[in-house]
Design a protein around this motif. Structure first.
Motif, PDB file in Angstrom:
ATOM      1  N   ARG A  38       0.838  -1.206   0.000  1.00  0.00           N
ATOM      2  CA  ARG A  38       0.000   0.000   0.000  1.00  0.00           C
ATOM      3  C   ARG A  38       0.869   1.251   0.000  1.00  0.00           C
ATOM      4  O   ARG A  38       0.588   2.217  -0.717  1.00  0.00           O
ATOM      5  CB  ARG A  38      -0.930   0.006   1.216  1.00  0.00           C
ATOM      6  CG  ARG A  38      -2.186  -0.802   1.041  1.00  0.00           C
ATOM      7  CD  ARG A  38      -3.174  -0.550   2.175  1.00  0.00           C
ATOM      8  NE  ARG A  38      -2.600  -0.807   3.485  1.00  0.00           N
ATOM      9  CZ  ARG A  38      -2.587  -1.989   4.095  1.00  0.00           C
ATOM     10  NH1 ARG A  38      -3.115  -3.037   3.509  1.00  0.00           N
ATOM     11  NH2 ARG A  38      -2.053  -2.135   5.283  1.00  0.00           N
ATOM     12  N   ASP A  39       1.921   1.248   0.822  1.00  0.00           N
ATOM     13  CA  ASP A  39       2.824   2.397   0.896  1.00  0.00           C
ATOM     14  C   ASP A  39       3.503   2.633  -0.453  1.00  0.00           C
ATOM     15  O   ASP A  39       3.601   3.771  -0.918  1.00  0.00           O
ATOM     16  CB  ASP A  39       3.874   2.169   1.991  1.00  0.00           C
ATOM     17  CG  ASP A  39       4.825   3.338   2.123  1.00  0.00           C
ATOM     18  OD1 ASP A  39       4.345   4.478   2.298  1.00  0.00           O
ATOM     19  OD2 ASP A  39       6.051   3.117   2.032  1.00  0.00           O
ATOM     20  N   GLN A  56       2.421   1.747  -3.414  1.00  0.00           N
ATOM     21  CA  GLN A  56       1.414   2.244  -4.359  1.00  0.00           C
ATOM     22  C   GLN A  56       1.133   3.722  -4.106  1.00  0.00           C
ATOM     23  O   GLN A  56       0.998   4.503  -5.043  1.00  0.00           O
ATOM     24  CB  GLN A  56       0.126   1.428  -4.254  1.00  0.00           C
ATOM     25  CG  GLN A  56      -0.906   1.800  -5.302  1.00  0.00           C
ATOM     26  CD  GLN A  56      -0.411   1.606  -6.715  1.00  0.00           C
ATOM     27  OE1 GLN A  56       0.221   0.609  -7.035  1.00  0.00           O
ATOM     28  NE2 GLN A  56      -0.685   2.547  -7.585  1.00  0.00           N
ATOM     29  N   GLY A  57       1.070   4.109  -2.841  1.00  0.00           N
ATOM     30  CA  GLY A  57       0.859   5.521  -2.498  1.00  0.00           C
ATOM     31  C   GLY A  57       2.004   6.401  -2.987  1.00  0.00           C
ATOM     32  O   GLY A  57       1.783   7.494  -3.513  1.00  0.00           O
ATOM     33  N   ARG A  58       3.251   5.918  -2.817  1.00  0.00           N
ATOM     34  CA  ARG A  58       4.407   6.683  -3.298  1.00  0.00           C
ATOM     35  C   ARG A  58       4.392   6.798  -4.813  1.00  0.00           C
ATOM     36  O   ARG A  58       4.723   7.845  -5.369  1.00  0.00           O
ATOM     37  CB  ARG A  58       5.708   6.045  -2.818  1.00  0.00           C
ATOM     38  CG  ARG A  58       5.945   6.264  -1.314  1.00  0.00           C
ATOM     39  CD  ARG A  58       7.293   5.749  -0.899  1.00  0.00           C
ATOM     40  NE  ARG A  58       7.189   4.291  -0.737  1.00  0.00           N
ATOM     41  CZ  ARG A  58       8.214   3.458  -0.682  1.00  0.00           C
ATOM     42  NH1 ARG A  58       9.448   3.911  -0.797  1.00  0.00           N
ATOM     43  NH2 ARG A  58       8.035   2.171  -0.518  1.00  0.00           N
ATOM     44  N   ARG A  59       4.018   5.732  -5.493  1.00  0.00           N
ATOM     45  CA  ARG A  59       3.943   5.767  -6.962  1.00  0.00           C
ATOM     46  C   ARG A  59       2.884   6.759  -7.420  1.00  0.00           C
ATOM     47  O   ARG A  59       3.097   7.533  -8.350  1.00  0.00           O
ATOM     48  CB  ARG A  59       3.627   4.376  -7.521  1.00  0.00           C
ATOM     49  CG  ARG A  59       4.790   3.431  -7.458  1.00  0.00           C
ATOM     50  CD  ARG A  59       4.402   2.068  -7.978  1.00  0.00           C
ATOM     51  NE  ARG A  59       5.529   1.149  -7.947  1.00  0.00           N
ATOM     52  CZ  ARG A  59       5.431  -0.152  -8.001  1.00  0.00           C
ATOM     53  NH1 ARG A  59       4.246  -0.727  -8.089  1.00  0.00           N
ATOM     54  NH2 ARG A  59       6.502  -0.905  -7.975  1.00  0.00           N
ATOM     55  N   THR A  60       1.723   6.726  -6.779  1.00  0.00           N
ATOM     56  CA  THR A  60       0.638   7.641  -7.131  1.00  0.00           C
ATOM     57  C   THR A  60       1.067   9.088  -6.917  1.00  0.00           C
ATOM     58  O   THR A  60       0.831   9.941  -7.769  1.00  0.00           O
ATOM     59  CB  THR A  60      -0.626   7.316  -6.307  1.00  0.00           C
ATOM     60  OG1 THR A  60      -1.014   5.964  -6.569  1.00  0.00           O
ATOM     61  CG2 THR A  60      -1.773   8.248  -6.640  1.00  0.00           C
ATOM     62  N   SER A  61       1.721   9.364  -5.783  1.00  0.00           N
ATOM     63  CA  SER A  61       2.196  10.718  -5.500  1.00  0.00           C
ATOM     64  C   SER A  61       3.216  11.178  -6.528  1.00  0.00           C
ATOM     65  O   SER A  61       3.184  12.313  -6.997  1.00  0.00           O
ATOM     66  CB  SER A  61       2.825  10.794  -4.105  1.00  0.00           C
ATOM     67  OG  SER A  61       1.866  10.562  -3.125  1.00  0.00           O
ATOM     68  N   LEU A 113       3.520  10.129  -9.621  1.00  0.00           N
ATOM     69  CA  LEU A 113       2.843  10.373 -10.891  1.00  0.00           C
ATOM     70  C   LEU A 113       2.093  11.700 -10.876  1.00  0.00           C
ATOM     71  O   LEU A 113       2.110  12.443 -11.859  1.00  0.00           O
ATOM     72  CB  LEU A 113       1.889   9.229 -11.224  1.00  0.00           C
ATOM     73  CG  LEU A 113       2.548   7.941 -11.700  1.00  0.00           C
ATOM     74  CD1 LEU A 113       1.514   6.823 -11.829  1.00  0.00           C
ATOM     75  CD2 LEU A 113       3.251   8.160 -13.029  1.00  0.00           C
ATOM     76  N   LYS A 114       1.438  12.013  -9.760  1.00  0.00           N
ATOM     77  CA  LYS A 114       0.734  13.294  -9.643  1.00  0.00           C
ATOM     78  C   LYS A 114       1.723  14.446  -9.713  1.00  0.00           C
ATOM     79  O   LYS A 114       1.467  15.458 -10.364  1.00  0.00           O
ATOM     80  CB  LYS A 114      -0.061  13.352  -8.326  1.00  0.00           C
ATOM     81  CG  LYS A 114      -1.316  12.534  -8.352  1.00  0.00           C
ATOM     82  CD  LYS A 114      -2.061  12.645  -7.037  1.00  0.00           C
ATOM     83  CE  LYS A 114      -3.294  11.782  -7.055  1.00  0.00           C
ATOM     84  NZ  LYS A 114      -3.991  11.799  -5.761  1.00  0.00           N
ATOM     85  N   GLU A 115       2.843  14.298  -9.028  1.00  0.00           N
ATOM     86  CA  GLU A 115       3.883  15.322  -9.036  1.00  0.00           C
ATOM     87  C   GLU A 115       4.433  15.508 -10.454  1.00  0.00           C
ATOM     88  O   GLU A 115       4.629  16.623 -10.917  1.00  0.00           O
ATOM     89  CB  GLU A 115       5.004  14.908  -8.083  1.00  0.00           C
ATOM     90  CG  GLU A 115       5.851  16.051  -7.603  1.00  0.00           C
ATOM     91  CD  GLU A 115       6.827  15.577  -6.535  1.00  0.00           C
ATOM     92  OE1 GLU A 115       8.031  15.620  -6.815  1.00  0.00           O
ATOM     93  OE2 GLU A 115       6.348  15.155  -5.454  1.00  0.00           O
TER      94      GLU A 115
END
Length: 150
Positions: free
Chosen positions: A121-122, A124-129, A131-133
């Motif tokens: 989960r962590d 995936q959260g870092r990847r999502t952040s 990508l947003k960045e």
């Protein structure tokens, strides 16, 4: 070590089965307590189990097969690596780097399923952040991003 048991559910094969899945999904998807009755016996459906059933039914109603696979809560390094989709040596590097807690009751490392899922989960959260960045950086830049050599 015994192999983990798997059970794959296929999507509905006909309109009657499909309608039945949609009816059950409609009942379970409501955000309220659900109980199951069989004959004279009745039991409340725990919320985490209700949510799993909703997820399964959503996939099945969209025509996707679903595999249910039990996991022990204390995993070998190979089992943990399989869940994360990495090689066992990569997982061992993550363990040794302190990224995922582990125990070594004997010669072999053991990893708690909860720690593996938390790491997943962590990550995936870092990847999502990231990508947003990256998306915010690209949308803020001017031009096409291509350099002409003419």
């Amino acid at each position: 070590m015994t192999a983990l048991m798997e059970r794959t559910l296929l999507p509905a094969s006909g309109p009657q089965e499909s309608d039945q899945l949609i009816d059950i999904l409609a009942v379970l998807a409501e955000d309220r307590a659900v109980s199951i009755t069989a004959g004279e016996h009745s039991a409340a459906l725990p919320e985490p189990l209700r949510q799993v059933l909703v997820d399964v039914l959503q996939h099945l109603s969209r025509g996707t097969a679903v595999t249910v696979e039990p996991h022990r809560t204390l995993l070998t390094t190979q089992e943990a690596a399989d869940i994360l989709g990495v090689t066992r040596p990569t997982l061992v590097r993550l363990l040794e780097a302190g990224e995922i807690p582990f125990t070594a009751p004997g010669r072999h490392r053991r990893v708690e399923l909860t720690h593996v899922l938390a790491y997943q989960r962590d990550l995936q959260g870092r990847r999502t952040s990231a990508l947003k960045e990256l998306g915010a950086t690209e949308s803020g830049s001017s031009g096409s991003g291509f350099v002409s050599t003419r």
